[in-house]
Motif scaffolding. Structure first.
Motif, PDB file in Angstrom:
ATOM      1  N   TRP A  20      36.458  35.766  43.889  1.00 39.13           N
ATOM      2  CA  TRP A  20      36.164  37.147  44.269  1.00 39.13           C
ATOM      3  C   TRP A  20      34.982  37.195  45.235  1.00 39.13           C
ATOM      4  O   TRP A  20      34.994  37.909  46.234  1.00 39.13           O
ATOM      5  N   LEU A  21      33.947  36.388  44.923  1.00 37.94           N
ATOM      6  CA  LEU A  21      32.742  36.369  45.753  1.00 37.94           C
ATOM      7  C   LEU A  21      33.074  35.912  47.169  1.00 37.94           C
ATOM      8  O   LEU A  21      32.651  36.533  48.152  1.00 37.94           O
ATOM      9  N   PRO A  61      35.347  34.823  39.325  1.00 42.47           N
ATOM     10  CA  PRO A  61      34.199  35.413  40.034  1.00 42.47           C
ATOM     11  C   PRO A  61      33.866  34.689  41.333  1.00 42.47           C
ATOM     12  O   PRO A  61      33.477  35.330  42.315  1.00 42.47           O
ATOM     13  N   PHE A  62      34.052  33.357  41.368  1.00 39.24           N
ATOM     14  CA  PHE A  62      33.792  32.620  42.612  1.00 39.24           C
ATOM     15  C   PHE A  62      34.766  33.047  43.704  1.00 39.24           C
ATOM     16  O   PHE A  62      34.375  33.298  44.841  1.00 39.24           O
TER      17      PHE A  62
END
Lengths: 300, 273
Positions: free
Chosen positions: B23-24, B20-21
């Motif tokens: 992707w962010l 998720p990091f």
């Protein structure tokens, strides 16, 4: 002479001086609002100026309101599912990382823990993007691994998927956090106990059950208590993820969300206070049950 | 061979946890059209990467103001709560005084009560005080931390009485005993508690959401949530992600600076408790 007297005074009254700023703030911003909210819960408050005494009517209404019942059921559902996944996953990760020869332990520990640094609100915003049907990262991953499910899952629009989506985000947020506690406890378990157990011919599983688990008991209890109390206060994740609503058909609603909507959207501070006291009651009951478990645990 | 797969499994899990990091970060560099078209980034077309999301964020939203507000509120609250909790914790650990027992009992009782029950009565109080939209309404109630006092009390019990006595003989006032003897001894705990408290405050949402109603006064969580609830065409997703990344970054940096104290403090609290 006067100097001596002053000196004696400062040493005598020092402790009162040290606690007085805290006591002042504590009385104004904790004790008073608590008492006030208990009184308030007996009133119907349309605005700060118009309040009507209604006795226990707020509580009576709560018991019959289906929206409140739904919020309570959702909250319990979340607490139970979340805890029964978080604790085993955290423990498994900790045991895996605690092996004698694990390379890159520092990196792994940080990789699993880092998500805990992200606040609930920001997690909700990130997940709202990742859960988008068809294009979102999570749905794309599901489509790639399980082609029969596909990428069209409507996580935030299907009532039955509302809480699972919240559980997923919560797990990402807190599995690594639990792992840190278990790791610390595992390092405290006496190595000699393992060696002794091995000499007695205990297998891997037996050693885990009879040496590791008992050593983890205090941390386990701590994590369950803190986790349950936190779970019953669930608010930010669903509130932001469902765009400041109660979720699809109200299936994303929790007790605190219900309190918020009643107190600050509908604007009845009295009714919202009554909701708050029901929450207090639930959390006190859980803590009491835990404390009793603690005492029972000490006896054996 | 088995150890290889063991590590492979562990590192894949770690990778999933970090995805998720990644992707962010990627999402903040994608233009509006590319946001969903590419899962991460158009790797082979670096020309399509863009900083426009960051520019848009600072030009069209009072984001810089929210950042400053968040820094101010979190720092002010943290300094006050650490000072007051360590003072009161010192008094409770090292002195005998009247009402000490009753004070401890009242404090313990409030510890199990969820703060949400006070939200309506606190809002009415702030309304009466004229503190709606004021940071005092967030900082001052936040300065009351029973948890913090118990932490400091436990830590300061370990300060040797002989040391305090020697200080008194040398003519230290009681206040200087706290500042020059007790505080340095519990320094690791201060680091852990400071970070923990700063993080909680930086991320706090519910109470500020009730108090702050003027857009200029928002802190980051409130500002971003409101950005998100605007109609889709008004807030491009990339801009929202850029704001989210910049909101997370300060805490991550702070964590790297203080991580040793933090993890030690976190763990010791649990093992003792």
């Amino acid at each position: 002479m006067i100097r001596q007297k002053l000196w004696a005074l400062q040493s005598r009254y020092a402790p009162y001086f040290f606690v007085s700023p805290f006591i002042a703030l504590f009385s104004v911003f904790m004790v008073y609002p608590l008492c006030r909210s208990l009184v308030l819960s007996l009133y119907k408050a349309a605005s700060p100026r118009s309040m009507k005494f209604v006795g226990l009517d707020n509580y009576r209404f709560l018991l019959r309101d289906w929206a409140f019942r739904g919020a309570v059921i959702n909250t319990f559902y979340f607490a139970i599912v979340f805890m029964s996944l978080q604790i085993p996953l955290s423990l498994a990760l900790a045991v895996a990382l605690n092996g004698r020869r694990v390379y890159g332990r520092m990196f792994l520990r940080f990789a699993f823990f880092s998500s805990h640094l992200v606040g609930n609100v920001f997690v909700a915003i990130i997940f709202s993007m990742m859960l988008t049907p068809r294009h979102g990262l999570i749905n794309k991953a599901i489509g790639a691994v399980f082609p029969f499910i596909g990428t069209e899952t409507q996580w935030t629009a299907k009532p039955l998927l509302a809480m699972p989506a919240i559980v997923m985000a919560s797990l990402w947020l807190s599995v690594g956090y639990g792992m840190i506690y278990f790791l610390a406890a595992l390092q405290g378990v006496d190595r000699e106990l393992y060696d002794a157990a091995e000499m007695d011919g205990a297998g891997r599983w037996d050693r885990f059950r009879h040496v590791t688990l008992p050593g983890l008991k205090p941390v386990l209890r701590f994590l369950v208590l803190v986790g349950l109390i936190g779970a019953f206060q669930l608010f930010e994740l669903p509130f932001v993820l469902f765009g400041q609503t109660a979720g699809p058909a109200g299936y994303g609603s929790t007790i605190v969300m219900y309190l918020y909507f009643m107190g600050f959207d509908a604007g009845d501070a009295g009714f919202a206070s009554a909701v708050g006291w029901v929450l207090v009651l639930i959390i006190l009951l859980i803590s009491l049950l835990q404390l009793r478990g603690l005492r029972a645990g000490r006896d054996d | 061979m088995r150890r290889f797969f063991y590590h492979l499994a562990l590192f894949s899990l770690a990778l999933i946890s970090l995805t998720p990091f990644a992707w962010l970060v990627c999402a903040t560099f994608k233009s509006k059209d590319d946001f969903f078209a590419y899962t991460f980034l158009p790797w082979n077309q670096p020309g399509r990467w863009t900083l426009s999301n960051y520019r848009f964020l600072f030009q069209h939203y009072p984001f810089a103001g929210w950042l400053i507000n968040s820094v101010f509120v979190s720092c002010a609250q943290t300094v006050i709560v650490v000072t007051l909790s360590s003072l009161a914790g010192f008094a409770l650990a090292k002195y005998e005084f009247r009402f000490k027992k009753s004070l401890l009992i009242v404090m313990l009782t409030t510890m199990l009560i969820p703060y949400q029950v006070m939200l309506p009565s606190m809002q009415l109080m702030m309304y009466r005080l004229g503190w709606i939209n004021s940071y005092a309404a967030i900082i001052l109630p936040g300065a009351v931390s029973v948890f913090g006092i118990f932490l400091f009390m436990q830590a300061m019990k370990l300060v040797p009485d002989e040391l305090l006595h020697a200080g008194r003989v040398d003519g230290c006032s009681e206040f200087r005993l706290w500042w020059e003897i007790a505080l340095p001894i519990v320094r690791p705990m201060i680091g852990a508690y400071t970070l923990l408290n700063f993080m909680a405050n930086w991320n706090s949402f519910l109470w500020p959401q009730i108090i702050l109603q003027n857009e200029r006064k928002y802190t980051l969580p409130i500002g971003l949530t409101n950005m998100m609830s605007l109609p889709e065409f008004q807030t491009p997703y990339g801009v929202l992600m850029a704001g989210t990344l910049l909101s997370i970054l300060p805490v991550v940096i702070l964590f790297f600076i203080m991580q040793r104290d933090f993890i030690a403090g976190l763990a010791s609290g649990a093992v003792k408790g």
